[in-house]
Design a protein around this motif. Structure first.
Motif, PDB file in Angstrom:
ATOM      1  N   SER A  69       0.849  -1.191   0.000  1.00  0.00           N
ATOM      2  CA  SER A  69       0.000   0.000   0.000  1.00  0.00           C
ATOM      3  C   SER A  69       0.882   1.238   0.000  1.00  0.00           C
ATOM      4  O   SER A  69       2.066   1.189   0.333  1.00  0.00           O
ATOM      5  CB  SER A  69      -0.930   0.020   1.214  1.00  0.00           C
ATOM      6  N   HIS A  81      -3.285   4.205  -2.255  1.00  0.00           N
ATOM      7  CA  HIS A  81      -3.694   2.976  -2.915  1.00  0.00           C
ATOM      8  C   HIS A  81      -3.431   1.739  -2.059  1.00  0.00           C
ATOM      9  O   HIS A  81      -2.526   1.729  -1.216  1.00  0.00           O
ATOM     10  CB  HIS A  81      -2.959   2.802  -4.254  1.00  0.00           C
ATOM     11  N   TYR A 107      -2.641  -2.342  -2.929  1.00  0.00           N
ATOM     12  CA  TYR A 107      -2.224  -3.186  -4.046  1.00  0.00           C
ATOM     13  C   TYR A 107      -2.496  -4.650  -3.712  1.00  0.00           C
ATOM     14  O   TYR A 107      -2.150  -5.123  -2.620  1.00  0.00           O
ATOM     15  CB  TYR A 107      -0.742  -2.975  -4.352  1.00  0.00           C
ATOM     16  N   THR A 120      -4.691  -2.485  -8.515  1.00  0.00           N
ATOM     17  CA  THR A 120      -4.550  -1.252  -7.734  1.00  0.00           C
ATOM     18  C   THR A 120      -5.932  -0.732  -7.376  1.00  0.00           C
ATOM     19  O   THR A 120      -6.776  -0.543  -8.257  1.00  0.00           O
ATOM     20  CB  THR A 120      -3.791  -0.176  -8.531  1.00  0.00           C
ATOM     21  N   ASP A 161      -7.975   2.301  -5.077  1.00  0.00           N
ATOM     22  CA  ASP A 161      -7.805   3.518  -4.275  1.00  0.00           C
ATOM     23  C   ASP A 161      -8.355   3.286  -2.876  1.00  0.00           C
ATOM     24  O   ASP A 161      -9.199   2.418  -2.656  1.00  0.00           O
ATOM     25  CB  ASP A 161      -8.478   4.723  -4.946  1.00  0.00           C
TER      26      ASP A 161
END
Length: 496
Positions: free
Chosen positions: A209, A213, A215, A227, A229
């Motif tokens: 992260s 974001h 991940y 990815t 948000d």
């Protein structure tokens, strides 16, 4: 006539107070017995008396019944009133401590009293404390003992009771945080779920992260980096394209440490590195070291869990791509108990905030905290009591080890952040509800700079999907459950 009337009033007053106390204690004790498991669970979650939940749960019920019986007889009524005064003083100081020295408040009462708020309960107890004190003075005056004796005895009884509760509180705090006997303290709503994102399949795991974001990697489709948000609104998929795919891959994984992502397979062994947003990943390590786990330290530095070619046992290693001698083994870190393989199995993780390197054992109640130079700073314990791995293994002729009986798994998975370790445990603690365990997974929280257990919380299942991975940032606790990414707001100050 007036003196006689006053005597009757005093007599009836003492008798009335005794009847009220008898009814109160019988009702309270009976309520606890009828829901005894719940009473024990709630007492175990008390921020003051957690460590003594077993002893106190039986002692309080027994004492309430005994005092109720003694209040019924004139010959034992006075001693019962003094005991009642001590009980009410203890209950009162307990609630005062809960309200003023605790971050959360449990409930350990049943029936009608459970409907009272803690402040109302405090007023209720003070009222009965004063009522009992007056009854003692009236009874002593009837016996002609004067005011000095009841005043001294009442004061002494109150002080002893309050000191005992405070001593139990201080001792319980020490035991729960430092010398825990596997009694969990469940925090009051430390994390609150506020957003869920539906994923396209259930095979994702947390890869890292940054400030904006989260991940996710994927077990089934290892070249996919998703990815998301932090608002859990936008998703973007990227297919990683390594510069060389001519390897016999068996366990491809991805980790993110902004601005790079790392794509690797320790069975090859190979490590690729690429910039986030760029599909091309370049080979930065090939054939340097076989490994089963990798933790990111820097752009060219990695902590590995590998296997010694000499002993076939797991060991921690340092891979430094900038050094002429790239690999250095640290065989003294993992402590062998049985076979040096399954008994030292665990998870190698890093604290992205403190840069500590942590190894938490899977089959025993221990985790190791190291610095970036692989010096062991602390060896700490989780709260369960499994200090020796409960496993049975067989060594095969080729030197490999095989487990030949179902093991007792202690620690399922963990993540470290900002000096805290969030550990998903697989073992039910003392006085815990079986129903809750069927509906949820439990996460225990520990300090990593000292031996201190902070508390626990449940992550409840949805759609019968248990938690498969977890992640922590400054403000949120994240969990992957089935095909859902769940976000929980961390309550301000709860882990301070």
């Amino acid at each position: 006539m007036i003196m006689k009337a006053q005597g009757l009033i005093r007599k009836h007053f003492t008798k009335t107070v005794s009847i009220l106390l008898t009814l109160l204690f019988i009702y309270a004790a009976a309520s606890k017995i009828l829901d005894f498991e719940n009473f024990q669970v709630q007492l175990a979650q008390s921020p003051l008396l957690s460590a003594y939940a077993g002893v106190i749960s039986y002692s309080i019920i027994g004492l309430e019944f005994i005092v109720a019986i003694l209040l019924c007889f004139r010959t034992t009524r006075l001693i019962a009133l003094y005991t009642s005064l001590g009980l009410m003083a203890g209950f009162t100081i307990y609630i005062y401590l809960i309200l003023n020295f605790s971050d959360f408040v449990p409930c350990s009462c049943g029936g009608i009293l459970e409907k009272l708020g803690w402040k109302e309960h405090l007023v209720f107890n003070i009222f009965f404390f004063l009522l009992t004190a007056i009854a003692i003075f009236v009874t002593e005056k009837q016996k002609g003992t004067g005011l000095r004796r009841p005043a001294q005895f009442s004061f002494l009884t109150t002080v002893i009771s309050c000191v005992l509760v405070i001593a139990l509180f201080l001792s319980s705090e020490h035991i729960i945080k430092k010398e825990n006997n596997f009694t969990r303290r469940f925090l009051l709503h430390p994390v609150i779920e506020n957003k869920t994102l539906l994923l396209d399949n259930p095979d994702y795991y947390f890869a890292g992260s940054d400030n904006e974001h989260i991940y996710l990697g994927n077990h089934k489709f290892p070249q996919i980096l998703l990815t998301v948000d932090t608002a859990l609104v936008k998703m973007e998929k990227m297919k990683i394209g390594p510069d060389n795919l001519n390897h016999n891959f068996r366990n491809l994984r991805v980790q993110v440490q902004a601005p790079h992502y790392y794509f690797y397979d320790g069975t090859v062994p190979v490590i690729y590195r690429g910039l986030i947003g760029d599909t091309l990943a370049h080979t930065i390590s090939y054939g340097d070291a076989y490994f089963s786990q990798l933790a990111l330290l820097d752009t060219n530095k990695f902590a590995l869990r590998t296997q010694s070619s000499a002993t076939k046992e797991f060991t921690i290693a340092f891979l430094n791509l900038s050094d002429s001698i790239k690999v250095k083994l640290y065989p003294e870190i993992l402590k062998k108990q049985i076979d040096g393989v399954f008994d030292v199995d665990g998870n190698l993780i890093t604290d992205r905030h403190t840069n500590d390197l942590i190894y938490i054992y899977t089959y025993r109640n221990q985790f190791i905290v190291m610095d970036e130079q692989f010096n062991i700073n602390r060896t700490l314990n989780t709260i369960d009591t499994t200090s020796i791995a409960q496993i049975k293994t067989t060594k095969l002729p080729d030197g490999r080890h095989k487990m030949n009986a179902p093991p007792v798994k202690v620690n399922r998975r963990a993540v470290a952040y900002n000096g805290l370790l969030f550990n998903q445990s697989d073992l039910k603690g003392r006085h815990e509800s079986r129903k809750s365990w069927e509906k949820a997974k439990v996460v225990d929280v520990y300090h990593t700079d000292r031996q201190e257990y902070m508390g626990s919380f449940y992550v409840y299942k949805k759609k019968d999907n248990g938690m498969r991975d977890l992640w922590v940032t400054d403000s949120y606790f994240y969990a992957i459950a089935g095909d859902e990414l769940r976000r929980f707001k961390i309550r301000d100050g709860v882990f301070k």
